[in-house]
Every structure is written in structure tokens, then in C-alpha cells.
Design a protein around this motif. Structure first.
Motif, PDB file in Angstrom:
ATOM      1  N   LEU A  63       0.925  -1.196  -0.229  1.00  0.00           N
ATOM      2  CA  LEU A  63      -0.114  -0.019  -0.187  1.00  0.00           C
ATOM      3  C   LEU A  63       0.526   1.147  -0.053  1.00  0.00           C
ATOM      4  N   ARG A  64       1.739   1.206   0.865  1.00  0.00           N
ATOM      5  CA  ARG A  64       2.247   2.450   0.933  1.00  0.00           C
ATOM      6  C   ARG A  64       3.595   2.422  -0.556  1.00  0.00           C
ATOM      7  N   ASP A  65       4.094   1.599  -0.629  1.00  0.00           N
ATOM      8  CA  ASP A  65       4.536   2.181  -2.992  1.00  0.00           C
ATOM      9  C   ASP A  65       3.229   2.212  -3.567  1.00  0.00           C
ATOM     10  N   VAL A  66       2.171   1.852  -3.657  1.00  0.00           N
ATOM     11  CA  VAL A  66       0.712   2.288  -4.198  1.00  0.00           C
ATOM     12  C   VAL A  66       0.259   3.933  -4.130  1.00  0.00           C
ATOM     13  N   ASN A 109      -6.624   3.055   0.147  1.00  0.00           N
ATOM     14  CA  ASN A 109      -5.848   1.939   1.211  1.00  0.00           C
ATOM     15  C   ASN A 109      -6.429   1.268   1.459  1.00  0.00           C
ATOM     16  N   GLU A 110      -8.097   1.651   2.546  1.00  0.00           N
ATOM     17  CA  GLU A 110      -9.027   0.785   2.263  1.00  0.00           C
ATOM     18  C   GLU A 110     -10.222  -0.344   1.831  1.00  0.00           C
ATOM     19  N   GLU A 111     -10.073   0.179   0.371  1.00  0.00           N
ATOM     20  CA  GLU A 111     -10.604  -0.701  -0.003  1.00  0.00           C
ATOM     21  C   GLU A 111      -9.562  -1.619  -0.636  1.00  0.00           C
ATOM     22  N   LEU A 112      -8.456  -1.009  -1.681  1.00  0.00           N
ATOM     23  CA  LEU A 112      -6.833  -2.135  -1.766  1.00  0.00           C
ATOM     24  C   LEU A 112      -6.464  -3.044  -1.221  1.00  0.00           C
ATOM     25  N   ARG A 113      -6.949  -3.012   0.571  1.00  0.00           N
ATOM     26  CA  ARG A 113      -6.464  -4.160   1.578  1.00  0.00           C
ATOM     27  C   ARG A 113      -7.761  -4.774   1.832  1.00  0.00           C
ATOM     28  N   GLY A 114      -9.376  -4.361   1.049  1.00  0.00           N
ATOM     29  CA  GLY A 114     -10.089  -4.725   1.304  1.00  0.00           C
ATOM     30  C   GLY A 114     -10.214  -6.442   0.376  1.00  0.00           C
ATOM     31  N   ASP A 165      -9.925  -9.971   0.765  1.00  0.00           N
ATOM     32  CA  ASP A 165     -10.772 -11.049  -0.064  1.00  0.00           C
ATOM     33  C   ASP A 165     -10.446 -12.485  -0.882  1.00  0.00           C
ATOM     34  N   LYS A 166      -9.169 -12.195  -1.544  1.00  0.00           N
ATOM     35  CA  LYS A 166      -8.761 -12.898  -2.439  1.00  0.00           C
ATOM     36  C   LYS A 166      -8.035 -13.564  -1.801  1.00  0.00           C
ATOM     37  N   ALA A 167      -7.067 -13.628  -0.334  1.00  0.00           N
ATOM     38  CA  ALA A 167      -6.446 -14.246   0.729  1.00  0.00           C
ATOM     39  C   ALA A 167      -7.455 -15.153   1.245  1.00  0.00           C
TER      40      ALA A 167
END
Length: 552
Positions: free
Chosen positions: A30-33, A47-52, A56-58
């Protein structure tokens, strides 16, 4: 017992270590993004959306039997390279500028400033430059307000919605007290001790009170009341009936405020802008389906409320309203010798002169015609000089004295001398038609109409519901102001003249126009980077600590 506890704590330690490593991998990604995104506003939501997505994929990988650490590693890998993801988000997550609207605002400011300079002239000296800056400073002030509202308006509205609404309602209450008790307050101000601190700040407080009680402040408050009403309506949309009742009371407060002023006709158009602006906002909310109320019954309720409010406004002063309706439709029935330069006569004169305009160039009038128009003899006397007014000898004598008075200013008559007073503010389009021809006047009309069109176009491109409704309500104010101004320039006036946004002179007029346009620009600017997914509930009567999910 001790031997049994060792494996347990080792397992806990191992799980915590893996969790930290997993968390560190996600955060590094996320920091690199984030490093690739230039606009840092609203990155927490990104970041919250990417983390979600990663989680989900994990979870999907873990369902297929992979270890948690490996599942997260593959999930991050599937997201793609961090710099590529960041660059793609950077193209989407950036501040926007409504260029057409901004260009039109600046063009109208230049047009208004040029008109003032052409009317008053400009002295090419140091002293003349100083006075010019002083006289036209409100244009600089308007641009400053426009910049500040564009930069900070929508973020403040999102974070402090309740505070903004409560502050505005407090201003309404303060003005109500000031309007209805102005005589008592003025007596107190006139008798105040000259050593009082208020006099040190403002040497003549009674002038400040008169200024606050002026029609300009009243009109400004009612125009700004439209977007504030839109915000309140949206925040209470889940309880549509209560929101509509509150909005009706809100508009009724504007009618009550008008009773406390002594300006009469000057309150008519600001009130109509408030009433029809709020009606349009309610109908737009219903059409978009942003409330649980049915469209047809909700619209019928809004129209019924408007009808009741119009009755409450018109019936107590029907004589004055009827007089202004006659002024609008049949001005010749009120124009008289004792008021040859009132609005009734001005409407008659403008209609008469507009019938003689040419495609290009000034209307052709002989010196005799200029004199007859300048003295009003064209209207009150026939071609042979016979009096065409009432049969009263006193009126005829007054008219003769008026003609004699006007003749001393018409030694070398020109077009400017026969036009109504303040023609450059109130009849700017008509002036262009009479002075330059109807083709340039048509071009000016198109430019003026482009402002509300660009404002609506900008509002319709906003994704946020609150932002779109707020911008739409501001655009409605511009639409109503423009329509009223155009009808007045055709000789159909009702009440007092309305200001033309960014063109009419005055600090109050410029400030209101800048706030309305700045709100539209601010909402459009932050629409992509700020959302209302999670905001502190601003519904009145609820705790400010409760958080509410609002769909976008």
C-alpha cells in the motif's frame, strides 16, 4: 503443566510473527501504491479498498488449502506491480477543475469590470489608479472568496455539516432579532458611550446596523439559504415528511424576515428565488430516487407547500403585490407625470426603444426625438404638444415644470441621457442592444446564459449525492437570477431589480456569487478524492458520535 504451556506459547508467538509479517507485506504494498498518487487527500479510503481486495483474495486462497502467509503473498502478487497500480489510481484519484465554469466566471468578472470602467472612466495617473483600486476592489474580493470556497468549501461541508447548518440558522435568528427590534437597537447605538469598544471598532455603529438591515444583506442570506436547505433536506432524506415540513418552516422564516424590513418590493425576488429554488431541489431529490418517498405524492406535497407559502406571502400585502403585477404586465397603467422616472415608466421606455434597435450600431434618433425622450414628452404629449395625462391642471403644471427642469440637462442630448437611472447595472443587455445593436446584445445574452448552463453541467457530472444536490441548488439560484434579469431587460419588471452574477456591482452581490460558484467548483474538485461513505451523522436530534453508512 509447564511442558504443555511451552508449545502453546510458541504457537501463539509463531502466529503473531506471521501476522506481523503479513501485515508488513500488505502495508509495504500500500505504501508503494501511495507513493505513485500525487493527491494525498482521501488516501485512507483508497488503502481501505485495496486492503479489502487483498483480504478477500487471500481468504479465497485459504479456502483452497494454502497457508495464510502464502495466501496473502499470492493475493498481493495478483494485485499487480505496486507502481503500475499506483499510476492507474493516480489517473483516477486526482483533483479536478471545472474549466468551463471557471472560465465563464472570470469572463463575467472582466465584463463587469470593463462596464464599470467604461461608465466611470479611468484616470491615467497615480491618484486615479489608487481610486480605481478602491472603487473596484470588490472584484478582487470576489475572486479571493471564490478561491477560498473552492479550496476549502466542500471538505468543510462534509466534515462539519451540522455546524455549518446550525451557524446559518443562527444568522437567520440574529437577523430576525435585528429586523424586528432595529428601532430599539438603533436608539441604543445612538446613545452609546463614545468610549465604548464597539465605537472604537466601528465609529458609527448605527450605520453598521442599517447596513445589516439593508436589502442587499437580506437578498444575500436568502440566496445562500437555498444550498443550505438542500444540505438539510439531504441529511434528513430518510424521514422525508419531517424534512419537508422543516424545509417549509425554513422558507417561512424568510417570509417572516421580510415583514421585519421596510424595503417592500425589494424583498419580492429574493423570496421567489428561495421558494422556487427549494422547490426545484426537492423535486430533483425525488426524481433521482435518493429518498424513500414516492415521486408523485412527494412532488404534490412540495407543490402544495409552495402554494401555501405563496399565499402566506402575498395575501397580507396583496395591494402591493397586485401593483407589482400591473407593473410587470401593464406598466403604462401606473406611469404618471409625478413619477416619470419610476420603474413603470422605465419599462414603457425600454419596450419603446427596443422596438427601434438595429443589428449593429446605435439606434437612430434625431435631436428632437432625443429631447422628447429625455423629457418624457413622447409619452405624455402627442405630436402637437397636447397634454395626454390626466385632466388635472396641477398634474399638467407639474409636467411642464419637469420638462423645464430636464431641458437644462439636454443642451446636447445623447442616448445615455434618456435612459433610466442605473441603466448600466439594471439594463446592461438593453444598453448593449441600444448602443451596439441586437447582434452584440445577443452575444452578451448567450454569455450570460452560459453561466447557469455551465453550473448545471458541472453539477450533473458530480458522483456524490450530497455534492450533486448542493451544486444543483447553487445552479438553480444562478438560473433564477438570470431569468429574472433577462425579463427585466425586456421591460417586464416585478419587484426590485435582481443582481446579475459576477457582473452587477457591489461587494455583497459579488460575495454571494463567489460563494455559490465556489461551492460548485469545490464539490467538483474533491468529488473523486472525497466521499461520504463514512461521515459523522449530522441528522439533527441525533448524537454526533454515531457513525452512519451513506450509500454513494
Amino acid at each position: 503443566m509447564k511442558r504443555l504451556c511451552v508449545p502453546f506459547w510458541e504457537e501463539v508467538r509463531r502466529l503473531l510473527t506471521e501476522s506481523c509479517e503479513r501485515h508488513e507485506e500488505v502495508e509495504n504494498f500500500l505504501r508503494d501504491v501511495d507513493d505513485q498518487i500525487s493527491c494525498k487527500i482521501g488516501l485512507s479510503e483508497v488503502n481501505e479498498e485495496l486492503r479489502g481486495h487483498i483480504e478477500d483474495k487471500a481468504e479465497l486462497y485459504m479456502e483452497y488449502g494454502l497457508e495464510e502467509k502464502e495466501a496473502y503473498r499470492r493475493s498481493i502478487r495478483d494485485m499487480g506491480a505496486a507502481d503500475v497500480v499506483g499510476l492507474e489510481l493516480n489517473r483516477q484519484h486526482r483533483l479536478r477543475t471545472a474549466t468551463p465554469l471557471l472560465v465563464l466566471v472570470l469572463a463575467l468578472c472582466v465584463l463587469g469590470l470593463a462596464g464599470e470602467v467604461l461608465r466611470n472612466g479611468l484616470e491615467f495617473s497615480l491618484f486615479g489608479a489608487i481610486w480605481a483600486v478602491r472603487d473596484y476592489f470588490y472584484y478582487v474580493w470576489g475572486l479571493l472568496v471564490l478561491f477560498l470556497v473552492t479550496r476549502f468549501g466542500y471538505p468543510i461541508l462534509l466534515k462539519h455539516t451540522k455546524a455549518v447548518c446550525v451557524t446559518f440558522l443562527s444568522v437567520l435568528l440574529f437577523l430576525g432579532i435585528l429586523y424586528f427590534f432595529q428601532e430599539m437597537i438603533l436608539d441604543w447605538a445612538a446613545g452609546s458611550d463614545t468610549t465604548d469598544i464597539s465605537l472604537a471598532i466601528y465609529p458609527e455603529p448605527e450605520k453598521l446596523i442599517w447596513h445589516l438591515c439593508g436589502s442587499g444583506v437580506y437578498a444575500a442570506v436568502l440566496q445562500l439559504a437555498v444550498p443550505v436547505g438542500a444540505v438539510i433536506l439531504y441529511r434528513r432524506r430518510a424521514h422525508f415528511v419531517k424534512a419537508l415540513v422543516f424545509l417549509f418552516c425554513y422558507q417561512a422564516a424568510g417570509i417572516v424576515l421580510a415583514k421585519g424590513t421596510f424595503f417592500g418590493e425589494r424583498t419580492f425576488l429574493p423570496l421567489l428565488i428561495l421558494l422556487f429554488g427549494c422547490l426545484g431541489t426537492v423535486c430533483y431529490l425525488l426524481v433521482k430516487g435518493w429518498t424513500n418517498a414516492p415521486k408523485i405524492p412527494g412532488t404534490a406535497a412540495a407543490l402544495t407547500g409552495l402554494f401555501v407559502l405563496l399565499l402566506c406571502w402575498a395575501v397580507p400585502q396583496w395591494g402591493r403585490v397586485k401593483e407589482n403585477l400591473q407593473l410587470f404586465l401593464y406598466p403604462e397603467t401606473q406611469a404618471s407625470v409625478t413619477s416619470a422616472w419610476d420603474d413603470s415608466y422605465n419599462n414603457v421606455l425600454i419596450r419603446e426603444l427596443l422596438g427601434r434597435i438595429r443589428p449593429f450600431g446605435e439606434i437612430q434618433l434625431s435631436e428632437e426625438e432625443l429631447i422628447r425622450y429625455g423629457t418624457s414628452q413622447w409619452y405624455y404629449e402627442d405630436g402637437e404638444g397636447n397634454w395626454g395625462g390626466t385632466n388635472s391642471d396641477e398634474d399638467e403644471k407639474d409636467f411642464e415644470e419637469y420638462v423645464e427642469y430636464r431641458m437644462q440637462w439636454l443642451q446636447n442630448p445623447e442616448l445615455r441621457q434618456i435612459l433610466p437611472q442605473y441603466y448600466m447595472e439594471n439594463y446592461r443587455i438593453s444598453w448593449w442592444a441600444l448602443r451596439y445593436g441586437w447582434v452584440p446584445a445577443l452575444a452578451l445574452t448567450i454569455l450570460i446564459l452560459a453561466l447557469p448552463a455551465a453550473a448545471l453541467w458541472t453539477a450533473f457530472r458530480i458522483r456524490s449525492r450530497l455534492g450533486q444536490l448542493t451544486a444543483f441548488s447553487c445552479s438553480l439560484v444562478f438560473c433564477l437570477q438570470t431569468v429574472f434579469y433577462l425579463t427585466e431587460n425586456l421591460g417586464f419588471q416585478f419587484g426590485d431589480f435582481v443582481n446579475l452574477p459576477f457582473v452587477s456591482e457591489g461587494k455583497i452581490s459579488m460575495t454571494v456569487s463567489a460563494v455559490l460558484a465556489g461551492l460548485i467548483l469545490s464539490v467538483y474538485r474533491y468529488d473523486v478524492v472525497l466521499s461520504e461513505k463514512t461521515v459523522i451523522s449530522s441528522d439533527f436530534g441525533r448524537s454526533a458520535d454515531r457513525r452512519k453508512r451513506i450509500p454513494v
